[in-house]
Scaffold this motif. Structure first.
Motif, short mmCIF file in Angstrom:
data_model
loop_
_atom_site.label_atom_id
_atom_site.label_comp_id
_atom_site.label_asym_id
_atom_site.label_seq_id
_atom_site.Cartn_x
_atom_site.Cartn_y
_atom_site.Cartn_z
N ALA A 152 28.59 47.62 26.71
CA ALA A 152 27.86 46.60 25.94
C ALA A 152 26.80 47.25 25.05
O ALA A 152 26.64 46.89 23.87
CB ALA A 152 27.22 45.60 26.90
N ILE A 153 26.06 48.21 25.61
CA ILE A 153 25.04 48.89 24.80
C ILE A 153 25.69 49.64 23.65
O ILE A 153 25.17 49.64 22.52
CB ILE A 153 24.23 49.85 25.69
N GLY A 154 26.83 50.27 23.92
CA GLY A 154 27.50 51.03 22.86
C GLY A 154 28.00 50.16 21.73
O GLY A 154 27.81 50.48 20.55
N LEU A 155 28.62 49.04 22.07
CA LEU A 155 29.16 48.17 21.03
C LEU A 155 28.06 47.54 20.18
O LEU A 155 28.22 47.33 18.98
CB LEU A 155 30.02 47.08 21.68
N VAL A 156 26.93 47.21 20.82
CA VAL A 156 25.84 46.58 20.09
C VAL A 156 24.95 47.63 19.42
O VAL A 156 24.52 47.47 18.26
CB VAL A 156 25.00 45.69 21.03
N GLY A 157 24.69 48.71 20.14
CA GLY A 157 23.70 49.66 19.66
C GLY A 157 24.20 50.65 18.63
O GLY A 157 23.39 51.24 17.90
N THR A 158 25.50 50.88 18.57
CA THR A 158 26.01 51.87 17.60
C THR A 158 25.73 51.43 16.18
O THR A 158 25.30 52.24 15.34
CB THR A 158 27.52 52.09 17.81
N ALA A 207 23.38 49.40 15.18
CA ALA A 207 21.93 49.46 14.96
C ALA A 207 21.49 50.90 14.72
O ALA A 207 20.65 51.17 13.84
CB ALA A 207 21.20 48.87 16.16
N ALA A 208 22.06 51.84 15.48
CA ALA A 208 21.71 53.25 15.28
C ALA A 208 22.15 53.72 13.91
O ALA A 208 21.43 54.46 13.22
CB ALA A 208 22.36 54.10 16.37
N GLY A 209 23.31 53.26 13.47
CA GLY A 209 23.79 53.64 12.14
C GLY A 209 22.90 53.11 11.04
O GLY A 209 22.62 53.79 10.06
N ALA A 210 22.40 51.87 11.21
CA ALA A 210 21.52 51.28 10.21
C ALA A 210 20.21 52.05 10.12
O ALA A 210 19.68 52.29 9.02
CB ALA A 210 21.27 49.82 10.55
N VAL A 211 19.68 52.45 11.25
CA VAL A 211 18.42 53.20 11.26
C VAL A 211 18.60 54.57 10.62
O VAL A 211 17.74 55.05 9.86
CB VAL A 211 17.89 53.34 12.70
N GLN A 212 19.73 55.23 10.89
CA GLN A 212 19.95 56.59 10.39
C GLN A 212 20.62 56.62 9.02
O GLN A 212 20.80 57.70 8.44
CB GLN A 212 20.81 57.36 11.39
N GLY A 213 20.98 55.46 8.50
CA GLY A 213 21.63 55.41 7.20
C GLY A 213 23.04 55.95 7.23
O GLY A 213 23.53 56.49 6.23
N VAL A 214 23.69 55.84 8.38
CA VAL A 214 25.06 56.34 8.54
C VAL A 214 25.95 55.17 8.95
O VAL A 214 25.63 54.44 9.90
CB VAL A 214 25.14 57.45 9.61
N ASP A 215 27.04 55.01 8.22
CA ASP A 215 27.94 53.90 8.51
C ASP A 215 28.93 54.30 9.59
O ASP A 215 29.73 55.21 9.39
CB ASP A 215 28.70 53.50 7.25
N PRO A 216 28.86 53.67 10.80
CA PRO A 216 29.85 53.99 11.83
C PRO A 216 31.20 53.40 11.44
O PRO A 216 31.37 52.17 11.41
CB PRO A 216 29.28 53.32 13.09
N GLY A 217 32.13 54.22 11.11
CA GLY A 217 33.45 53.75 10.68
C GLY A 217 34.18 53.05 11.80
O GLY A 217 33.75 53.06 12.96
N PRO A 218 35.30 52.45 11.47
CA PRO A 218 36.06 51.71 12.48
C PRO A 218 36.54 52.59 13.63
O PRO A 218 36.76 52.10 14.74
CB PRO A 218 37.24 51.13 11.70
N ALA A 219 36.70 53.90 13.39
CA ALA A 219 37.17 54.78 14.46
C ALA A 219 36.06 55.10 15.46
O ALA A 219 36.34 55.65 16.55
CB ALA A 219 37.71 56.08 13.86
N ALA A 220 34.79 54.78 15.11
CA ALA A 220 33.69 55.12 16.03
C ALA A 220 33.74 54.28 17.29
O ALA A 220 33.48 54.79 18.40
CB ALA A 220 32.36 54.92 15.32
N TYR A 221 34.08 53.02 17.17
CA TYR A 221 34.01 52.13 18.33
C TYR A 221 35.05 52.44 19.41
O TYR A 221 34.73 52.38 20.61
CB TYR A 221 34.11 50.68 17.86
N PRO A 222 36.30 52.78 19.05
CA PRO A 222 37.22 53.19 20.12
C PRO A 222 36.71 54.39 20.91
O PRO A 222 36.87 54.45 22.14
CB PRO A 222 38.50 53.53 19.36
#
Length: 377
Positions: free
Chosen positions: A25-31, A33-48
């Motif tokens: 749950a933390i990973g799906l929600v927090g990834t 948010a982390a990307g927004a803070v760091q200015g990095v877009d987590p692509g669709p492959a990041a979640y798997p």
């Protein structure tokens, strides 16, 4: 018989599943948010990859090394592809901690070192290339949980060793207590039987009717000693239960002890002051054993003598005193320093009481014990 271990294994599995669900749950929600803070877009492959790392934690205590390998692979690929630093590292933290806490230090160090080398690849070849500057932050995600896990494991092992040492100490104390009980029972019984047998042999030819009385006393004394010994040894032979009708040794058995000594040729008087009342089991047993051992010493060492037993009940203590009219000043050395007196002193002092023994003017011997009426912690 195996229900308890299976239940424990089930509880561990459920607990690890809950940890994995929380990390997921933390990973799906927090990834994101982390990307927004760091200015990095987590692509669709990041979640798997986040899902794989989190779900693998569900088997962390059943397969710690396999869990670490899967989580390390998923985390390394995630970072090499340039996805943002985020909750995926929490799964790595838990996996490293688990290996360190549940495997030998050498095995855990090798596995942790391999995970660290794989993780550092992203700082050298991935999209997050930061050179040597990227090594320290990445290393912390392995070194810190490794140190915590090793500390927890060593503490757990120290606690287990302490419990084992305490169990052995208690077992040794129980064996010593049983040995002391056996000494008291057998010593008293054999001393009485020996004296009665001497009387029987002496009277057999001239007064057979009195010899028969002595032999009857031998039979009664031996039976009583065997019954008491059987009760004492029940604590060793757990598979056998004591006869519930057999009374526990205590001051309430002084009349039987007096009759036994009278049959052995030692007249004993018993005086009680204060109001008799139930005593703590340990105190009652210790008081009885002091009287029993003191009277046994009279049989063995005092020669022709009489003995007096005095029991005093007070509000906060009970006292026992045994005096005899035997060979006081010429008492043999073993009477003043034998195992029996040492055992009596140990019993009494272990309960916080005081004990004294020595010649009693104008002749004879005196044993005195004071036992506080409180349960020993």
């Amino acid at each position: 018989m195996h229900l308890a271990p299976d239940r424990d294994a089930w509880r561990r599995l459920v607990a690890d599943g809950l940890v994995a669900a929380v990390l997921l749950a933390i990973g799906l929600v927090g990834t994101a948010a982390a990307g927004a803070v760091q200015g990095v877009d987590p692509g669709p492959a990041a979640y798997p990859l986040v899902v794989v790392a989190a779900v693998a934690v569900a088997g962390r205590r059943r397969r710690p090394l396999t869990t670490l390998a899967v989580v390390t692979a998923a985390t390394t690929v995630y970072l090499v592809l340039g996805y943002p630093y985020g909750p995926v590292l929490l799964s790595l933290f838990v996996a490293v901690y688990t290996v360190a806490a549940h495997r030998a230090t050498r095995t855990a160090a090798v596995a942790g070192g391999a995970a660290l080398l794989a993780l550092l690849a992203h700082a050298l070849v991935g999209a997050h290339r930061a050179g040597p500057l990227g090594v320290m932050p990445a290393a912390a995600w392995v070194v810190v949980p490794f140190a915590v896990g090793v500390t927890v494991r060593l503490s757990r092992e120290a606690t287990a060793r302490a419990r084992g040492d305490e169990a052995r100490r208690l077992a040794d104390a129980e064996r010593l207590r049983v040995a002391r009980e056996v000494h008291d029972v057998v010593g008293h019984g054999l001393a009485a039987i020996h004296l009665q047998a001497e009387i029987a042999l002496h009277l057999l030819g001239r007064r057979p009717e009195q010899a028969e009385a002595a032999l009857t006393a031998i039979s009664r004394t031996s039976k009583e000693a065997l019954d008491e010994l059987r009760v004492t040894l029940t604590v060793v032979r757990r598979e056998e239960s004591a006869d519930p009708r057999a009374p526990a040794p205590g001051l309430g058995q002084l009349p039987q002890l007096r009759d036994r000594l009278a049959g052995a040729g030692v007249p004993v008087t018993v005086e009680v002051s204060g109001t008799p009342r139930p005593l703590p089991v340990a105190v009652d047993l210790a008081a009885y054993r002091v009287v029993q051992e003191a009277l046994t010493n009279v049989l063995r060492h005092a020669g022709p003598a009489t003995a007096a037993v005095r029991v005093g009940y007070a509000s906060d203590e009970v006292t026992v005193e045994v005096t005899d009219t035997g060979r006081g000043g010429t008492t043999p050395p073993e009477r003043s320093g034998g195992f029996g007196l040492a055992g009596m002193r140990e019993r009494v002092t272990a309960l916080g009481g005081t004990f004294s023994a020595g010649p009693a003017p104008p002749g004879g011997f005196r044993v005195h014990a004071r036992l506080p009426l409180r349960e020993v912690a």
